[in-house]
Write a protein that holds these residues in place. Structure first.
Motif, PDB file in Angstrom:
ATOM      1  N   THR A  88      50.260 -19.743 -20.143  1.00  0.00           N
ATOM      2  CA  THR A  88      51.594 -19.201 -20.430  1.00  0.00           C
ATOM      3  C   THR A  88      52.067 -19.581 -21.824  1.00  0.00           C
ATOM      4  OG1 THR A  88      52.202 -19.233 -18.096  1.00  0.00           O
ATOM      5  CG2 THR A  88      54.015 -19.214 -19.679  1.00  0.00           C
ATOM      6  N   ARG A  89      51.795 -20.803 -22.227  1.00  0.00           N
ATOM      7  CA  ARG A  89      52.247 -21.303 -23.522  1.00  0.00           C
ATOM      8  C   ARG A  89      51.296 -20.956 -24.667  1.00  0.00           C
ATOM      9  NH1 ARG A  89      55.607 -26.512 -22.702  1.00  0.00           N
ATOM     10  NH2 ARG A  89      56.260 -26.320 -20.538  1.00  0.00           N
ATOM     11  N   GLY A  90      50.154 -20.334 -24.343  1.00  0.00           N
ATOM     12  CA  GLY A  90      49.192 -19.964 -25.379  1.00  0.00           C
ATOM     13  C   GLY A  90      48.536 -21.167 -26.037  1.00  0.00           C
ATOM     14  N   ILE A  91      48.348 -22.225 -25.276  1.00  0.00           N
ATOM     15  CA  ILE A  91      47.757 -23.455 -25.804  1.00  0.00           C
ATOM     16  C   ILE A  91      46.239 -23.303 -25.862  1.00  0.00           C
ATOM     17  CG2 ILE A  91      47.377 -25.899 -25.302  1.00  0.00           C
ATOM     18  CD1 ILE A  91      50.207 -25.871 -24.037  1.00  0.00           C
ATOM     19  N   GLU A  92      45.657 -23.748 -26.973  1.00  0.00           N
ATOM     20  CA  GLU A  92      44.201 -23.691 -27.129  1.00  0.00           C
ATOM     21  C   GLU A  92      43.612 -25.090 -26.940  1.00  0.00           C
ATOM     22  OE1 GLU A  92      40.875 -22.113 -30.304  1.00  0.00           O
ATOM     23  OE2 GLU A  92      42.981 -21.568 -30.559  1.00  0.00           O
ATOM     24  N   PRO A  93      42.910 -25.314 -25.806  1.00  0.00           N
ATOM     25  CA  PRO A  93      42.297 -26.622 -25.577  1.00  0.00           C
ATOM     26  C   PRO A  93      41.251 -26.949 -26.652  1.00  0.00           C
ATOM     27  CG  PRO A  93      42.408 -25.384 -23.540  1.00  0.00           C
ATOM     28  CD  PRO A  93      42.745 -24.429 -24.656  1.00  0.00           C
ATOM     29  N   ALA A  94      41.172 -28.237 -26.979  1.00  0.00           N
ATOM     30  CA  ALA A  94      40.217 -28.696 -27.992  1.00  0.00           C
ATOM     31  C   ALA A  94      39.270 -29.745 -27.420  1.00  0.00           C
ATOM     32  CB  ALA A  94      40.975 -29.272 -29.188  1.00  0.00           C
ATOM     33  N   GLY A  95      39.137 -29.782 -26.109  1.00  0.00           N
ATOM     34  CA  GLY A  95      38.264 -30.761 -25.470  1.00  0.00           C
ATOM     35  C   GLY A  95      38.399 -30.650 -23.964  1.00  0.00           C
ATOM     36  N   ARG A  96      37.688 -31.529 -23.272  1.00  0.00           N
ATOM     37  CA  ARG A  96      37.699 -31.504 -21.807  1.00  0.00           C
ATOM     38  C   ARG A  96      38.986 -32.084 -21.253  1.00  0.00           C
ATOM     39  NH1 ARG A  96      32.208 -34.080 -19.839  1.00  0.00           N
ATOM     40  NH2 ARG A  96      33.153 -33.674 -17.826  1.00  0.00           N
ATOM     41  N   VAL A  97      39.428 -31.511 -20.144  1.00  0.00           N
ATOM     42  CA  VAL A  97      40.633 -31.984 -19.469  1.00  0.00           C
ATOM     43  C   VAL A  97      40.364 -33.360 -18.860  1.00  0.00           C
ATOM     44  CG1 VAL A  97      40.138 -30.887 -17.242  1.00  0.00           C
ATOM     45  CG2 VAL A  97      42.496 -31.283 -17.928  1.00  0.00           C
ATOM     46  N   ARG A  98      41.398 -34.184 -18.862  1.00  0.00           N
ATOM     47  CA  ARG A  98      41.301 -35.525 -18.302  1.00  0.00           C
ATOM     48  C   ARG A  98      42.291 -35.646 -17.152  1.00  0.00           C
ATOM     49  NH1 ARG A  98      40.331 -35.282 -23.705  1.00  0.00           N
ATOM     50  NH2 ARG A  98      39.264 -36.992 -24.720  1.00  0.00           N
ATOM     51  N   ALA A  99      41.866 -36.280 -16.095  1.00  0.00           N
ATOM     52  CA  ALA A  99      42.756 -36.592 -14.971  1.00  0.00           C
ATOM     53  C   ALA A  99      42.950 -38.104 -14.983  1.00  0.00           C
ATOM     54  CB  ALA A  99      42.141 -36.145 -13.654  1.00  0.00           C
ATOM     55  N   ILE A 100      44.173 -38.527 -15.226  1.00  0.00           N
ATOM     56  CA  ILE A 100      44.470 -39.950 -15.332  1.00  0.00           C
ATOM     57  C   ILE A 100      45.306 -40.353 -14.120  1.00  0.00           C
ATOM     58  CG2 ILE A 100      45.557 -41.745 -16.720  1.00  0.00           C
ATOM     59  CD1 ILE A 100      45.251 -39.819 -19.135  1.00  0.00           C
ATOM     60  N   ALA A 101      44.801 -41.308 -13.364  1.00  0.00           N
ATOM     61  CA  ALA A 101      45.544 -41.832 -12.220  1.00  0.00           C
ATOM     62  C   ALA A 101      46.354 -43.029 -12.715  1.00  0.00           C
ATOM     63  CB  ALA A 101      44.592 -42.245 -11.110  1.00  0.00           C
ATOM     64  N   LEU A 102      47.630 -42.815 -12.937  1.00  0.00           N
ATOM     65  CA  LEU A 102      48.489 -43.888 -13.436  1.00  0.00           C
ATOM     66  C   LEU A 102      48.867 -44.864 -12.334  1.00  0.00           C
ATOM     67  CD1 LEU A 102      50.769 -41.660 -15.658  1.00  0.00           C
ATOM     68  CD2 LEU A 102      48.926 -43.155 -16.424  1.00  0.00           C
ATOM     69  N   VAL A 103      49.151 -44.339 -11.162  1.00  0.00           N
ATOM     70  CA  VAL A 103      49.425 -45.167  -9.992  1.00  0.00           C
ATOM     71  C   VAL A 103      48.578 -44.600  -8.863  1.00  0.00           C
ATOM     72  CG1 VAL A 103      51.169 -45.942  -8.330  1.00  0.00           C
ATOM     73  CG2 VAL A 103      51.794 -45.616 -10.738  1.00  0.00           C
ATOM     74  N   ALA A 104      47.632 -45.402  -8.382  1.00  0.00           N
ATOM     75  CA  ALA A 104      46.734 -44.967  -7.315  1.00  0.00           C
ATOM     76  C   ALA A 104      46.301 -46.194  -6.528  1.00  0.00           C
ATOM     77  CB  ALA A 104      45.532 -44.217  -7.890  1.00  0.00           C
ATOM     78  N   ALA A 105      45.401 -45.990  -5.603  1.00  0.00           N
ATOM     79  CA  ALA A 105      45.009 -47.073  -4.698  1.00  0.00           C
ATOM     80  C   ALA A 105      44.513 -48.318  -5.441  1.00  0.00           C
ATOM     81  CB  ALA A 105      43.930 -46.566  -3.750  1.00  0.00           C
ATOM     82  N   TYR A 106      43.875 -48.151  -6.586  1.00  0.00           N
ATOM     83  CA  TYR A 106      43.301 -49.316  -7.268  1.00  0.00           C
ATOM     84  C   TYR A 106      44.333 -50.215  -7.943  1.00  0.00           C
ATOM     85  CZ  TYR A 106      43.707 -46.664 -11.634  1.00  0.00           C
ATOM     86  OH  TYR A 106      44.178 -45.956 -12.697  1.00  0.00           O
ATOM     87  N   VAL A 107      45.594 -49.792  -8.051  1.00  0.00           N
ATOM     88  CA  VAL A 107      46.592 -50.643  -8.694  1.00  0.00           C
ATOM     89  C   VAL A 107      47.262 -51.600  -7.714  1.00  0.00           C
ATOM     90  CG1 VAL A 107      47.043 -49.003 -10.543  1.00  0.00           C
ATOM     91  CG2 VAL A 107      48.524 -49.018  -8.546  1.00  0.00           C
TER      92      VAL A 107
END
Length: 125
Positions: A88-107
């Motif tokens: 929608t925003r016309g953004i052009e990715p320049a690399g692979r998407v990252r999924a960051i778990a900021l708060v998850a079971a390991y914290v």
């Protein structure tokens, strides 16, 4: 998988860079929500004293991100929403998407799954 990679880093003597979150890179960019899929788990570590070909540096870059919360079952909808916004925003990715778990079971064991917090991020041009 994330916990195994984290444990292996410690076993092999890497010092975990505790101020940065773990993140994952998916080869399907989170666009396909069926199993199995290929995932690269990224564990931030302190720079080693000797060069190590197993380590990869991610340079600083501009990025677009989506911050969301919920249990692991919310992740497919998060990716769908993320890619809709990119398009929608016309953004052009320049690399692979990252999924960051900021708060998850390991914290911490006291974290309820519905309180997990994620940031989906893609570098942009």
């Amino acid at each position: 998988l994330t916990y195994d990679a984290y444990g292996r880093c410690i076993e092999e003597g890497y010092r975990i860079f505790g101020t940065e979150p773990l993140f994952a890179l998916r080869t399907d960019e989170g666009r396909v929500m069926s199993l199995p899929y290929e995932l690269t788990v990224c564990i931030p570590v302190e720079p080693p004293k000797q060069p190590d070909e197993r380590l990869r540096h991610f340079p600083a870059s501009r990025a677009f991100s989506l911050l969301a919360s919920g249990d692991y079952g919310t992740i497919p909808a998060l990716y769908q929403q993320f890619w809709r916004e990119v398009e929608t925003r016309g953004i052009e990715p320049a690399g692979r998407v990252r999924a960051i778990a900021l708060v998850a079971a390991y914290v911490g064991e006291h974290i309820s799954p519905e309180d997990y917090v994620y940031r989906i991020v893609v570098p942009v041009l």
